[in-house]
Scaffold this active site. Sequence first.
Site, mmCIF file in Angstrom:
data_model
loop_
_atom_site.group_PDB
_atom_site.id
_atom_site.type_symbol
_atom_site.label_atom_id
_atom_site.label_comp_id
_atom_site.label_asym_id
_atom_site.label_seq_id
_atom_site.Cartn_x
_atom_site.Cartn_y
_atom_site.Cartn_z
ATOM 1 N N SER A 74 0.842 -1.196 0.000
ATOM 2 C CA SER A 74 0.000 0.000 0.000
ATOM 3 C C SER A 74 0.886 1.258 0.000
ATOM 4 O O SER A 74 1.697 1.439 -0.908
ATOM 5 C CB SER A 74 -0.954 -0.054 1.202
ATOM 6 O OG SER A 74 -2.024 0.840 1.042
ATOM 7 N N ASP B 226 -9.467 -6.098 -4.388
ATOM 8 C CA ASP B 226 -9.018 -4.963 -3.575
ATOM 9 C C ASP B 226 -10.017 -3.806 -3.649
ATOM 10 O O ASP B 226 -10.252 -3.245 -4.714
ATOM 11 C CB ASP B 226 -7.653 -4.487 -4.085
ATOM 12 C CG ASP B 226 -6.959 -3.524 -3.129
ATOM 13 O OD1 ASP B 226 -7.653 -2.794 -2.397
ATOM 14 O OD2 ASP B 226 -5.718 -3.505 -3.120
ATOM 15 N N HIS C 72 -7.248 -6.141 0.032
ATOM 16 C CA HIS C 72 -6.167 -5.158 0.114
ATOM 17 C C HIS C 72 -5.001 -5.602 1.004
ATOM 18 O O HIS C 72 -3.984 -4.939 1.038
ATOM 19 C CB HIS C 72 -6.710 -3.819 0.633
ATOM 20 C CG HIS C 72 -5.705 -2.705 0.555
ATOM 21 N ND1 HIS C 72 -5.155 -2.277 -0.631
ATOM 22 C CD2 HIS C 72 -5.113 -1.958 1.533
ATOM 23 C CE1 HIS C 72 -4.288 -1.294 -0.398
ATOM 24 N NE2 HIS C 72 -4.235 -1.092 0.905
#
Length: 295
Positions: free
Chosen positions: A99, A228, A256
Amino acid sequence: MSPATDRHTIELHGHTLAFRLAGQGPALVLIHGIAGTNAVWEEVFPEFAIDHTVIAPDLPGHGQSGASAGDYSLGAMSATVRDLLIALGHERATVIGHSLGGGVAMQFSYLFPDYTERLVLISSGGLGRSVNPALRLAALPGAELVTAQLGRAARLAGRLLPSAAAPGGRVAAEIGRSVSALADSQTRNAFHATLRAVVGPDGQRVFAGDRLYLAEAMPTLIIWGERDPIIPVGHGRRAHAAMPGSRFVVLEEARHFPPLEDPRGVTDAVREFIRAEPPAQPDPDRFRELLRSGG
């Protein structure tokens, strides 16, 4: 759970940086996402430590690390990772980012190619404009009032969250911990400063797309969860197309948090990548040629 002896702190530039360290062999750096901690690597850390020296910091202002002097940009965070590597006696590493950590990892490889052997991006930020609306709202002026209330409510409700041992429990526990941490003013300030450095009300404001051609000589693996909801898998597909020689792995059941949702898929993909791709060898002449030609 790894033993407490895996957990360490170090003073860098007058600030405390917490990190996990285990294993022996080539260095592997794991960089977590926004509002996260190195706990996001809990399921893959022991596997990587079998034959690597694994270093997983809590980024400044996150987890057990102290606040920075105020700079929460990707460049400042990548410099912190570089300084940690040097302080621990490592000259190079394979860098893995999840991320926001993917953005930090890309910045690290761009600024410090001599320190980067390979690059792994997992559900990475910085590869497209769109992002979950909740993060865009949190970037608005005055959002601190809302996140403070959310943090306090999450702390009160913490006992109602699923056990980390339950199906899907690790992801719920990680999200609950991240939100609960926002009740602390220092953590909350670091969260908003970090978020606003990369996200605005209209989406992600940091985009590496115009420089991806420079990764031609950097072995790169991109991993994404097919479902995601935070950063669309399409960002990974477009990045793969723009990065010559990169590899792209989609984990069909992951969302995610692939390191928690499909740890075997992540470790298998990374191990195969490291076996197949020798470390990058910095080539200033080639880099200069790419810059002049624009790819």
